[in-house]
Write a protein that holds these residues in place. Sequence first.
Motif, PDB file in Angstrom:
ATOM      1  N   VAL A  79      23.892 -38.556  54.977  1.00  0.00           N
ATOM      2  CA  VAL A  79      24.979 -38.901  53.913  1.00  0.00           C
ATOM      3  C   VAL A  79      25.042 -38.271  52.714  1.00  0.00           C
ATOM      4  CG1 VAL A  79      26.262 -40.759  52.916  1.00  0.00           C
ATOM      5  CG2 VAL A  79      24.982 -41.119  55.007  1.00  0.00           C
ATOM      6  N   VAL A  80      26.043 -37.165  52.754  1.00  0.00           N
ATOM      7  CA  VAL A  80      26.047 -36.298  51.717  1.00  0.00           C
ATOM      8  C   VAL A  80      26.873 -36.687  50.366  1.00  0.00           C
ATOM      9  CG1 VAL A  80      26.424 -33.700  51.072  1.00  0.00           C
ATOM     10  CG2 VAL A  80      25.420 -34.233  53.349  1.00  0.00           C
ATOM     11  N   ASP A  81      26.485 -36.805  49.204  1.00  0.00           N
ATOM     12  CA  ASP A  81      27.290 -36.987  47.971  1.00  0.00           C
ATOM     13  C   ASP A  81      28.305 -37.885  48.015  1.00  0.00           C
ATOM     14  OD1 ASP A  81      25.507 -34.753  47.685  1.00  0.00           O
ATOM     15  OD2 ASP A  81      27.236 -33.337  47.166  1.00  0.00           O
ATOM     16  N   LEU A 125      18.310 -42.300  59.069  1.00  0.00           N
ATOM     17  CA  LEU A 125      19.308 -41.981  57.992  1.00  0.00           C
ATOM     18  C   LEU A 125      18.775 -41.221  56.629  1.00  0.00           C
ATOM     19  CD1 LEU A 125      20.595 -44.490  59.548  1.00  0.00           C
ATOM     20  CD2 LEU A 125      22.309 -44.668  57.577  1.00  0.00           C
ATOM     21  N   VAL A 126      19.202 -40.378  56.188  1.00  0.00           N
ATOM     22  CA  VAL A 126      19.088 -39.827  55.017  1.00  0.00           C
ATOM     23  C   VAL A 126      20.175 -39.717  54.094  1.00  0.00           C
ATOM     24  CG1 VAL A 126      18.016 -37.645  53.897  1.00  0.00           C
ATOM     25  CG2 VAL A 126      17.339 -38.255  56.027  1.00  0.00           C
ATOM     26  N   GLU A 169      14.824 -45.491  54.140  1.00  0.00           N
ATOM     27  CA  GLU A 169      15.584 -44.280  54.283  1.00  0.00           C
ATOM     28  C   GLU A 169      15.825 -43.740  53.117  1.00  0.00           C
ATOM     29  OE1 GLU A 169      18.862 -47.043  56.919  1.00  0.00           O
ATOM     30  OE2 GLU A 169      19.604 -46.303  54.948  1.00  0.00           O
ATOM     31  N   PRO A 170      15.201 -42.351  53.154  1.00  0.00           N
ATOM     32  CA  PRO A 170      14.987 -41.459  52.119  1.00  0.00           C
ATOM     33  C   PRO A 170      16.407 -41.330  51.319  1.00  0.00           C
ATOM     34  CG  PRO A 170      14.037 -40.512  53.861  1.00  0.00           C
ATOM     35  CD  PRO A 170      14.847 -41.662  54.416  1.00  0.00           C
ATOM     36  N   VAL A 171      16.216 -41.014  50.181  1.00  0.00           N
ATOM     37  CA  VAL A 171      17.231 -40.750  48.958  1.00  0.00           C
ATOM     38  C   VAL A 171      16.876 -39.250  48.349  1.00  0.00           C
ATOM     39  CG1 VAL A 171      18.788 -41.341  47.113  1.00  0.00           C
ATOM     40  CG2 VAL A 171      18.032 -43.113  48.613  1.00  0.00           C
TER      41      VAL A 171
END
Length: 202
Positions: free
Chosen positions: A13-15, A52-53, A85-87
């Motif tokens: 999930v980008v930006d 998920l990242v 889930e890494p952020v």
Amino acid sequence: MRTDPGTGRALLVVDAQRSFLQRESWRAASDPGVAGPIGRLVDHFRDRGDRLVWVLHTEPGTGTVFDPERGFVEPMPGLSPAGGEPVLTKTAHSAFTGTDLQRLLTGWGVGEVTVCGVRTEQCCETTTRMGSELGFAMVFAVDATATEPIEAPGSPPGRPLREVLDDPGTLLPRDVVTRTVYALSGRFATVRTVEAIVAGTG
């Protein structure tokens, strides 16, 4: 360095962050409610037990809506990373640049990466191209991305949105999305809809 493809899957999930919601141009976005289809993908990948990242774009010290000090560098309403889930935060267009993303995916044995988020032709497309170059099988969830109008090169800065939209030189969001689909399909990614991804077709 290219990755030895694994068999696992991950959603990137980008930006998809509140920063964009503060901009006048977001009113003309291809899908101002993009958090909805992104959330559907998030639920789908979680239900399957996939990885998920989350990635957030930052511009420290600039005073813009991407400056963490402004408080907008956090997921859009309705989107929330779960425990484990890494952020990741980035300062470049590609989510692979200056982050641990490649190492994380490789360590998990991920071979296929689905990209969604904001903006379609900018950070989402750049990340997809880079992922392909690194050896991942990339899936571009086109209707779970959104973008804004792009002014013609050399346009006066700071124009009101109405002037931007009325300018025949402005590239409108629907055309931006179409260009990205043409650029990525069959070269850097498989372009799919949310419905096809969730249904396991297409």
